[in-house]
Design an enzyme around this catalytic site. Structure first.
Site, PDB file in Angstrom:
ATOM      1  N   CYS A 184     -39.660  38.388  29.816  1.00  0.00           N
ATOM      2  CA  CYS A 184     -38.221  38.594  29.701  1.00  0.00           C
ATOM      3  C   CYS A 184     -37.469  37.267  29.697  1.00  0.00           C
ATOM      4  CB  CYS A 184     -37.705  39.406  30.873  1.00  0.00           C
ATOM      5  SG  CYS A 184     -38.485  41.005  31.003  1.00  0.00           S
ATOM      6  N   ARG A 242     -40.780  33.509  24.088  1.00  0.00           N
ATOM      7  CA  ARG A 242     -41.397  33.936  25.353  1.00  0.00           C
ATOM      8  C   ARG A 242     -42.113  35.279  25.197  1.00  0.00           C
ATOM      9  NH1 ARG A 242     -38.707  31.326  29.796  1.00  0.00           N
ATOM     10  NH2 ARG A 242     -39.035  33.089  31.167  1.00  0.00           N
ATOM     11  N   TRP A 269     -39.572  42.215  27.953  1.00  0.00           N
ATOM     12  CA  TRP A 269     -41.015  42.381  27.736  1.00  0.00           C
ATOM     13  C   TRP A 269     -41.424  43.462  28.729  1.00  0.00           C
ATOM     14  CZ3 TRP A 269     -45.585  41.693  30.587  1.00  0.00           C
ATOM     15  CH2 TRP A 269     -46.756  41.582  29.829  1.00  0.00           C
ATOM     16  N   ASN A 308     -35.428  39.450  35.062  1.00  0.00           N
ATOM     17  CA  ASN A 308     -36.776  39.003  34.670  1.00  0.00           C
ATOM     18  C   ASN A 308     -37.616  39.018  35.937  1.00  0.00           C
ATOM     19  OD1 ASN A 308     -39.060  37.653  33.853  1.00  0.00           O
ATOM     20  ND2 ASN A 308     -38.070  35.645  33.735  1.00  0.00           N
ATOM     21  N   GLY A 309     -38.741  39.726  35.902  1.00  0.00           N
ATOM     22  CA  GLY A 309     -39.592  39.795  37.083  1.00  0.00           C
ATOM     23  C   GLY A 309     -39.961  41.240  37.379  1.00  0.00           C
ATOM     24  N   GLU A 348     -62.145  29.276  24.309  1.00  0.00           N
ATOM     25  CA  GLU A 348     -60.804  28.996  23.795  1.00  0.00           C
ATOM     26  C   GLU A 348     -60.700  29.434  22.322  1.00  0.00           C
ATOM     27  OE1 GLU A 348     -58.049  28.445  24.965  1.00  0.00           O
ATOM     28  OE2 GLU A 348     -56.846  27.555  23.388  1.00  0.00           O
ATOM     29  N   LYS A 353     -58.114  32.246  20.904  1.00  0.00           N
ATOM     30  CA  LYS A 353     -57.160  32.011  19.809  1.00  0.00           C
ATOM     31  C   LYS A 353     -57.275  33.108  18.761  1.00  0.00           C
ATOM     32  CE  LYS A 353     -55.095  29.935  21.345  1.00  0.00           C
ATOM     33  NZ  LYS A 353     -55.117  29.266  22.621  1.00  0.00           N
ATOM     34  N   GLU A 391     -56.052  36.630  20.090  1.00  0.00           N
ATOM     35  CA  GLU A 391     -54.639  36.841  20.391  1.00  0.00           C
ATOM     36  C   GLU A 391     -53.751  36.861  19.153  1.00  0.00           C
ATOM     37  OE1 GLU A 391     -52.689  34.097  23.121  1.00  0.00           O
ATOM     38  OE2 GLU A 391     -53.899  32.448  22.394  1.00  0.00           O
ATOM     39  N   HIS A 395     -79.739  37.937  26.587  1.00  0.00           N
ATOM     40  CA  HIS A 395     -79.591  38.802  27.756  1.00  0.00           C
ATOM     41  C   HIS A 395     -78.645  39.970  27.472  1.00  0.00           C
ATOM     42  CE1 HIS A 395     -81.937  36.066  30.154  1.00  0.00           C
ATOM     43  NE2 HIS A 395     -81.179  35.063  29.743  1.00  0.00           N
ATOM     44  N   LYS A 405     -45.055  34.265  25.984  1.00  0.00           N
ATOM     45  CA  LYS A 405     -45.387  32.839  26.096  1.00  0.00           C
ATOM     46  C   LYS A 405     -45.410  32.397  27.554  1.00  0.00           C
ATOM     47  CE  LYS A 405     -46.112  28.677  24.603  1.00  0.00           C
ATOM     48  NZ  LYS A 405     -47.500  28.433  24.172  1.00  0.00           N
TER      49      LYS A 405
HETATM   50  O1  M6R Z   1     -48.022  28.275  30.687  1.00  0.00           O
HETATM   51  P1  M6R Z   1     -49.455  28.411  31.109  1.00  0.00           P
HETATM   52  O2  M6R Z   1     -50.320  27.348  30.589  1.00  0.00           O
HETATM   53  O3  M6R Z   1     -49.586  28.533  32.609  1.00  0.00           O
HETATM   54  O4  M6R Z   1     -49.931  29.777  30.484  1.00  0.00           O
HETATM   55  C1  M6R Z   1     -51.191  30.317  30.758  1.00  0.00           C
HETATM   56  C2  M6R Z   1     -51.555  31.400  29.779  1.00  0.00           C
HETATM   57  O5  M6R Z   1     -50.652  32.452  29.856  1.00  0.00           O
HETATM   58  C3  M6R Z   1     -51.603  30.884  28.333  1.00  0.00           C
HETATM   59  O6  M6R Z   1     -52.463  29.807  28.200  1.00  0.00           O
HETATM   60  C4  M6R Z   1     -52.042  32.011  27.379  1.00  0.00           C
HETATM   61  O7  M6R Z   1     -53.360  32.366  27.636  1.00  0.00           O
HETATM   62  C5  M6R Z   1     -51.859  31.576  25.926  1.00  0.00           C
HETATM   63  N1  M6R Z   1     -51.277  32.652  25.164  1.00  0.00           N
HETATM   64  C6  M6R Z   1     -53.136  31.239  25.250  1.00  0.00           C
HETATM   65  O8  M6R Z   1     -52.961  30.897  23.920  1.00  0.00           O
END
Ligand code: M6R
Length: 607
Positions: A2, A27, A74, A98-99, A481, A485, A488, A504, A602
């Site tokens: 949010c 965000r 959100w 927000n929260g 990682e 990517k 997501e 395994h 974000k």
């Molecule tokens: O702002 P932060 O680095 O603490 O965020 C952590 C994760 O939410 C962030 O890395 C998330 O996994 C990304 N969408 C990955 O691309």
């Protein structure tokens, strides 16, 4: 997650609020809304979907206002819908939040017993009703807010209006970010600086428990006991918060291509010819870490992956035990009593609730030296830490983290070098790493040039349902990682495994429809990963390999992506670039929303 923007001004505030919402879009959100003062009353416009649609609905040509609050939601409690979108109202009171209000069920039950009817599924609605009830009992708007927040448990940043107090906006911060932006004859609140950077460069970073009272010519900040507190106003460089795509199609693309420059900015002024400059982590850091025996890192998502790489570095070059935990898990284990510990939190945003609460937990239950590796100055995690090293990546807007990752690894390398110096590790090793770090931008630059190769791989992935990423040792976090990517932004299922784990279990998944991306390093893992790749190929799996060596014989159907060779400890940083771009092009071919993937935010400001 949010986003909040609100304020009061002598000029028409609606375009400012809408632009603020646009700038908060990154965000992540599913609906948006605005409450604004017009002809002595407060109007609400809400919308499920994009801010652009809300802007049309608002009819900015006709509507004007000097005071309002706005929100991107959100969904946490209640489906994304116009009804559940904020602001929420209870007669004269209008709230954006927000929260998460953790005790909302209990409060809801009490309010229902008093005859209050709820019209949404949100946790936020209780706040509006509580404030309204207090004002109906004759309390001032301000007092009603103070009495309400005493009843709330959980995390909240709030923006609140009272129709009967039409000159004032109240902002509250408790464990969810909120800044106060100060202008000439206008004052604002927002979830972050970016939302307000076109209108002011003067910001107060509110602390937990603080309440900001603002009208267009004055701001007052009070603590939870209703006492006025002195706060520092920071001047920020608003130019740094540009939301211009600068010729790119998406922020993710722009941010991937900015990586060489971001790494340069990250090391700028922090290295001598042979090692790190003294004092780059702040006065007293080097003295504080000279007798550490443990390093504990807490992070989430992409930042967690950079932590896992540092874990290898720490064991190999420092001989210091390093443990890495997810922010969402760390505080739910019994804290192990350790000797002197350096607690490192890694976060792009500095606002990730899981990481922030772990940091607070660690400080409450032990006595660590806390260091934040973070991209956002003055963020909650930085303010909560004893020391900070900013990654200097510049704002990252694409939800999928790219340049933040590469600069986190750069910053972690500066941490490694500094600890190596403080702990007396060999100067020649420090010199070698420093030289390689300085050369990293050049290697990244070269890796970014092979876009045709990455597009070719993406063409073979975008119709698949599932993919597997393999890596060993240092390259396993990189494989994770790469998988993160891809999943997501393209919504293709992607899993990462250490190569040795294939047999395994996951080998059962391999057939001609399961592409495998394998990271092939030039180190002690080469032979074993080569065997793992052969195991996949023998079962008709299509393997794409990435690594600094020339074409190998093993990749029959897929292809090999050659990347520049540097020191083994830094090569993982280079090898993430092809995976970022493969994910990006795969998402483009699939037609997904690259910068704002579904369901994701974000800045994840709820636990
Ligand atoms: O702002 P932060 O680095 O603490 O965020 C952590 C994760 O939410 C962030 O890395 C998330 O996994 C990304 N969408 C990955 O691309």
């Amino acid at each position: 997650m949010c986003g909040i923007v609100g304020g009061t001004s002598e000029r028409n505030i609606l375009p400012i609020l809408v632009e603020g919402l646009r700038r908060l879009e990154y965000r992540g959100y599913d609906s948006a809304g605005v409450a604004f003062k017009k002809n002595g009353t407060i109007s609400i416009t809400k919308n499920k979907g994009r801010v652009e649609q809300l802007a049309k609905k608002l009819n900015l040509k006709e509507n004007q206002s000097n005071l309002g609050i706005a929100h991107t939601r959100w969904a946490t409690h209640g489906i994304p819908s116009e009804k559940n979108a904020h602001p929420h109202a209870s007669k004269n009171i209008f709230v954006v939040h927000n929260g998460i209000i953790e005790n909302h069920n209990e409060l809801k039950a009490q309010l229902k017993a008093e005859g209050i009817r709820f019209s949404t599924q949100t946790d936020t609605e209780v706040i509006a009703h509580l404030i309204k009830i207090y004002t109906e009992k004759g309390q001032s708007f301000e007092k009603a807010v103070f009495n309400t927040i005493k009843k709330l448990k959980g995390a909240y940043a709030l923006g609140i209006l009272d129709k009967n107090d039409p000159e004032q906006v109240i902002g509250v911060r408790n464990q969810s970010p909120l800044v106060l932006g100060k202008g000439f004859q206008e004052n604002f609140i927002a979830s972050d600086v970016m939302a307000l950077s076109p209108v002011t460069n003067k910001f107060v970073y509110l602390d937990d428990g603080q309440v900001a009272l603002l009208n267009h010519h004055k701001t007052v900040v009070k603590n939870a006991s209703n006492q006025t507190v002195r706060v520092k106003t920071h001047e920020v460089d608003s130019n740094a918060y540009t939301t211009d795509l600068q010729g790119h199609n998406h922020f993710m693309e722009k941010e991937i291509f900015e990586q060489p420059a971001a790494v340069k900015d990250s090391i700028e002024g922090r290295l001598t010819k042979n090692e790190t400059q003294e004092g780059i982590f702040g006065a007293g850091f080097e003295n504080a870490v000279k007798d550490i025996t443990n390093i504990q890192i807490v992070a989430c998502g992409t930042s967690f992956h950079s932590a896992r790489i540092f874990e290898f570095w720490s064991h190999k070059f420092l001989g210091i035990n390093c443990r890495v935990d997810y922010g969402s898990e760390y505080q739910y284990q019994e804290p192990v009593k350790t000797d002197k510990t350096l607690l490192v939190t890694i976060s792009q945003s500095g606002e990730t609730a899981d990481t922030l609460s772990s940091l607070k937990f660690a400080k409450k239950t032990g006595n660590p030296i806390s260091l934040a590796i973070c991209n956002v100055a003055n963020s909650s995690i930085c303010r909560e830490s004893d020391f900070t090293l900013l990654t200097n990546a510049g704002p990252e807007i694409g939800v999928a983290s790219t340049k933040a990752f590469v600069t986190q690894l750069t910053a972690l390398n500066l941490l490694l070098l500094t600890l190596m110096r403080v702990h007396g590790c060999l100067p020649s090793a420090r010199k070698r790493i420093t030289k390689a770090l300085n050369e990293l931008p050049k290697h990244l630059e070269k890796t970014l040039k092979q876009t045709d190769v990455y597009k070719k791989v993406a063409k073979q992935l975008f119709k698949k349902n599932s993919t597997l990423f393999l890596g060993r040792g240092l390259y396993f976090p990189i494989a994770r990682e790469g998988a993160l990517k891809l999943k997501e932004i393209s919504y293709i299922h992607a899993e990462a495994y250490p190569g040795g784990e294939l047999k395994h279990g996951p080998l059962a998944l391999i057939d001609k429809d399961m592409p495998v991306i394998a990271l092939v390093p030039d180190n002690e893992h080469l032979d074993k990963i080569t065997s793992n790749i052969a195991e996949v190929a023998a079962r008709k799996g299509k393997v794409f390999t990435i690594g600094p060596l020339g074409k190998t014989k093993i990749t029959k159907e897929g292809g090999h992506i050659k990347i520049p060779k540097t020191l083994d400890l830094l090569n993982p940083i280079i090898s993430v670039v092809p995976m970022q771009l493969i994910a990006y092009y795969t998402a483009l071919f699939k037609g997904t929303d690259v910068d704002k993937p579904r369901n994701l935010a974000k800045s994840v400001t709820v636990e």
